[in-house]
Design a protein around this motif. Structure first.
Motif, PDB file in Angstrom:
ATOM      1  N   GLY A 302       0.833  -1.308  -0.106  1.00  0.00           N
ATOM      2  CA  GLY A 302      -0.156  -0.017   0.178  1.00  0.00           C
ATOM      3  C   GLY A 302       0.816   1.391  -0.012  1.00  0.00           C
ATOM      4  O   GLY A 302       1.955   1.380  -0.486  1.00  0.00           O
ATOM      5  N   ALA A 303       0.439   2.293   0.631  1.00  0.00           N
ATOM      6  CA  ALA A 303       1.035   3.391   0.652  1.00  0.00           C
ATOM      7  C   ALA A 303       1.309   3.943   2.039  1.00  0.00           C
ATOM      8  O   ALA A 303       1.623   5.301   2.181  1.00  0.00           O
ATOM      9  CB  ALA A 303       0.361   4.671   0.041  1.00  0.00           C
ATOM     10  N   SER A 304       1.290   3.328   2.911  1.00  0.00           N
ATOM     11  CA  SER A 304       1.278   3.654   4.405  1.00  0.00           C
ATOM     12  C   SER A 304       2.859   3.918   4.874  1.00  0.00           C
ATOM     13  O   SER A 304       3.036   4.857   5.992  1.00  0.00           O
ATOM     14  CB  SER A 304       0.902   2.756   5.128  1.00  0.00           C
ATOM     15  N   HIS A 305       3.922   3.377   4.387  1.00  0.00           N
ATOM     16  CA  HIS A 305       5.273   3.457   4.851  1.00  0.00           C
ATOM     17  C   HIS A 305       5.628   4.834   4.208  1.00  0.00           C
ATOM     18  O   HIS A 305       5.494   5.321   2.999  1.00  0.00           O
ATOM     19  CB  HIS A 305       5.950   2.365   4.170  1.00  0.00           C
ATOM     20  N   PRO A 306       6.355   5.705   4.976  1.00  0.00           N
ATOM     21  CA  PRO A 306       6.909   6.843   4.367  1.00  0.00           C
ATOM     22  C   PRO A 306       8.165   6.999   3.399  1.00  0.00           C
ATOM     23  O   PRO A 306       8.278   7.996   2.817  1.00  0.00           O
ATOM     24  CB  PRO A 306       7.428   7.629   6.049  1.00  0.00           C
ATOM     25  N   LEU A 307       8.700   5.642   3.248  1.00  0.00           N
ATOM     26  CA  LEU A 307       9.870   5.857   2.363  1.00  0.00           C
ATOM     27  C   LEU A 307       9.565   5.245   0.987  1.00  0.00           C
ATOM     28  O   LEU A 307      10.099   5.448   0.167  1.00  0.00           O
ATOM     29  CB  LEU A 307      11.077   5.154   2.951  1.00  0.00           C
ATOM     30  N   GLY A 308       8.616   4.544   0.993  1.00  0.00           N
ATOM     31  CA  GLY A 308       8.195   3.678  -0.247  1.00  0.00           C
ATOM     32  C   GLY A 308       7.056   2.888  -0.140  1.00  0.00           C
ATOM     33  O   GLY A 308       6.776   2.186   0.838  1.00  0.00           O
ATOM     34  N   ARG A 309       7.007   2.025  -1.248  1.00  0.00           N
ATOM     35  CA  ARG A 309       6.114   0.736  -1.313  1.00  0.00           C
ATOM     36  C   ARG A 309       6.497  -0.335  -2.273  1.00  0.00           C
ATOM     37  O   ARG A 309       7.382   0.025  -2.897  1.00  0.00           O
ATOM     38  CB  ARG A 309       4.683   1.482  -2.017  1.00  0.00           C
ATOM     39  N   LEU A 310       6.213  -1.307  -1.836  1.00  0.00           N
ATOM     40  CA  LEU A 310       6.650  -2.662  -2.556  1.00  0.00           C
ATOM     41  C   LEU A 310       5.333  -3.778  -3.117  1.00  0.00           C
ATOM     42  O   LEU A 310       4.462  -3.707  -2.422  1.00  0.00           O
ATOM     43  CB  LEU A 310       7.430  -3.589  -1.788  1.00  0.00           C
ATOM     44  N   GLU A 311       5.199  -3.887  -4.023  1.00  0.00           N
ATOM     45  CA  GLU A 311       4.237  -4.773  -4.853  1.00  0.00           C
ATOM     46  C   GLU A 311       4.975  -5.495  -5.849  1.00  0.00           C
ATOM     47  O   GLU A 311       5.970  -5.735  -6.254  1.00  0.00           O
ATOM     48  CB  GLU A 311       3.391  -3.895  -5.765  1.00  0.00           C
ATOM     49  N   SER A 312       4.302  -6.724  -6.096  1.00  0.00           N
ATOM     50  CA  SER A 312       4.538  -7.953  -6.882  1.00  0.00           C
ATOM     51  C   SER A 312       3.643  -8.439  -7.765  1.00  0.00           C
ATOM     52  O   SER A 312       2.426  -8.227  -7.509  1.00  0.00           O
ATOM     53  CB  SER A 312       4.893  -9.116  -6.107  1.00  0.00           C
ATOM     54  N   LYS A 313       3.773  -9.015  -8.933  1.00  0.00           N
ATOM     55  CA  LYS A 313       2.687  -9.685  -9.821  1.00  0.00           C
ATOM     56  C   LYS A 313       3.303 -10.969 -10.246  1.00  0.00           C
ATOM     57  O   LYS A 313       4.359 -11.454 -10.065  1.00  0.00           O
ATOM     58  CB  LYS A 313       2.649  -8.649 -11.049  1.00  0.00           C
TER      59      LYS A 313
END
Length: 313
Positions: A302-313
């Motif tokens: 998601g977008a909750s971390h202040p430094l970045g986000r991690l997603e996968s597919k």
């Protein structure tokens, strides 16, 4: 378990490392030996290998924030100096210059063929390396080099051919702040000065990979803005992940070294984020048996971390 600065993420303890350079490997395709740095942990066995391709102009002494961190986390990191390194002073009219992108892959094949020699060059390392677990990684131009070893297709601007330069010995990859699609998305500067970017096809990328991109990485090479460097994720098949670094420019806070002139967004927390997530990914794709990748995916969803986000597919 140590905590990685303001990332709030944790991972297994790091260990001391040893580094040897330069190790000179014969490389007839270059017209000169290939200088290589090898960095490894002083303890452990069955150590996987990371082949790291530097960005345009850098060399085997760059990227210590990544290379030293990965080695301290249990990997043998191999860093060749490619022909585009500033320290080599390749002349603008050197006939090798148009083929730099292919010569980099040849450099990596030389390294792969000489892993035994490199292992023997580091005191205490012989017998501790697992040459069946090899990850290709790279930043900027080096990200394309890593991609080519995984199946990225680039149209040769000199011949029009689309060669398959992949290497089955490479089992996974990490592409950091690297080039996206070509075609009409390139600026005139990129089309003229970097013709190997004109046509890139990500559809044949077979090995799993992690793409790292800064959402403020405004390169003068594409009209797409920072989203251009996410193309190796969005245009590639499933089986890969994307780390978006908030506020990250091309050096993502200083991964090439805090004193490097190209670092315009010096930020230790961004560097710590990239260090932690890339090391966690390396452990995941090489079966190192830690859970820090799962922890990072949960924390950066998601977008909750202040430094970045991690997603996968």
């Amino acid at each position: 378990m140590p905590t990685y600065a303001a990332t709030g993420l944790t991972g297994p303890a790091l260990v001391p490392t040893v580094s040897v350079s330069p190790v000179a490997l014969p490389a007839p395709h270059r017209g000169a030996d290939l200088p290589v740095r090898v960095t490894a942990p002083v303890t452990g066995s069955g150590l996987p290998v990371v082949l790291f391709a530097h960005g345009f102009g850098s060399d085997l002494d760059g990227y210590a924030p990544l290379a030293a961190h990965w080695a301290a986390g249990g990997f043998v990191v191999v860093q060749p100096t490619h022909l585009d390194a500033r320290r080599l002073g390749l002349a603008p009219d050197d006939p090798r210059r148009p083929g730099l992108w292919r010569q980099r892959v040849q450099d990596m094949r030389v390294v792969l063929d000489a892993l035994g020699t490199l292992e023997a060059a580091v005191p205490g390392l012989p017998g501790r390396v697992d040459r069946t677990r090899i990850v290709a990684a790279g930043h900027s131009f080096g990200g394309q080099t890593a991609g080519l070893l995984m199946g990225l297709r680039v149209t040769d601007p000199l011949t029009g051919e689309v060669p398959d330069l992949s290497d089955a010995r490479v089992t996974a990859g990490i592409q950091i702040a690297t080039a996206g699609r070509g075609g009409d998305t390139l600026t005139p500067y990129a089309r003229e000065q970097l013709p190997w970017l004109r046509e890139q096809d990500f559809s044949a990328l077979a090995a799993p990979s992690l793409v790292v991109a800064g959402d403020a990485d405004e390169l003068p090479l594409s009209t797409l803005g920072p989203a251009w460097t996410t193309d190796p994720y969005t245009l590639a098949p499933a089986g890969r992940s994307l780390l978006t670094v908030y506020g990250g420019r091309h050096s993502l806070g200083g991964i090439s070294g805090y004193a490097a002139a190209e670092t315009t967004d010096e930020n230790p927390d961004r560097v710590a984020l990239v260090q932690h997530v890339t090391l966690a990914y390396l452990r995941e794709v090489t079966g190192a048996g830690h859970d820090d990748w799962a922890v990072a995916r949960a924390a950066l969803a998601g977008a909750s971390h202040p430094l970045g986000r991690l997603e996968s597919k």
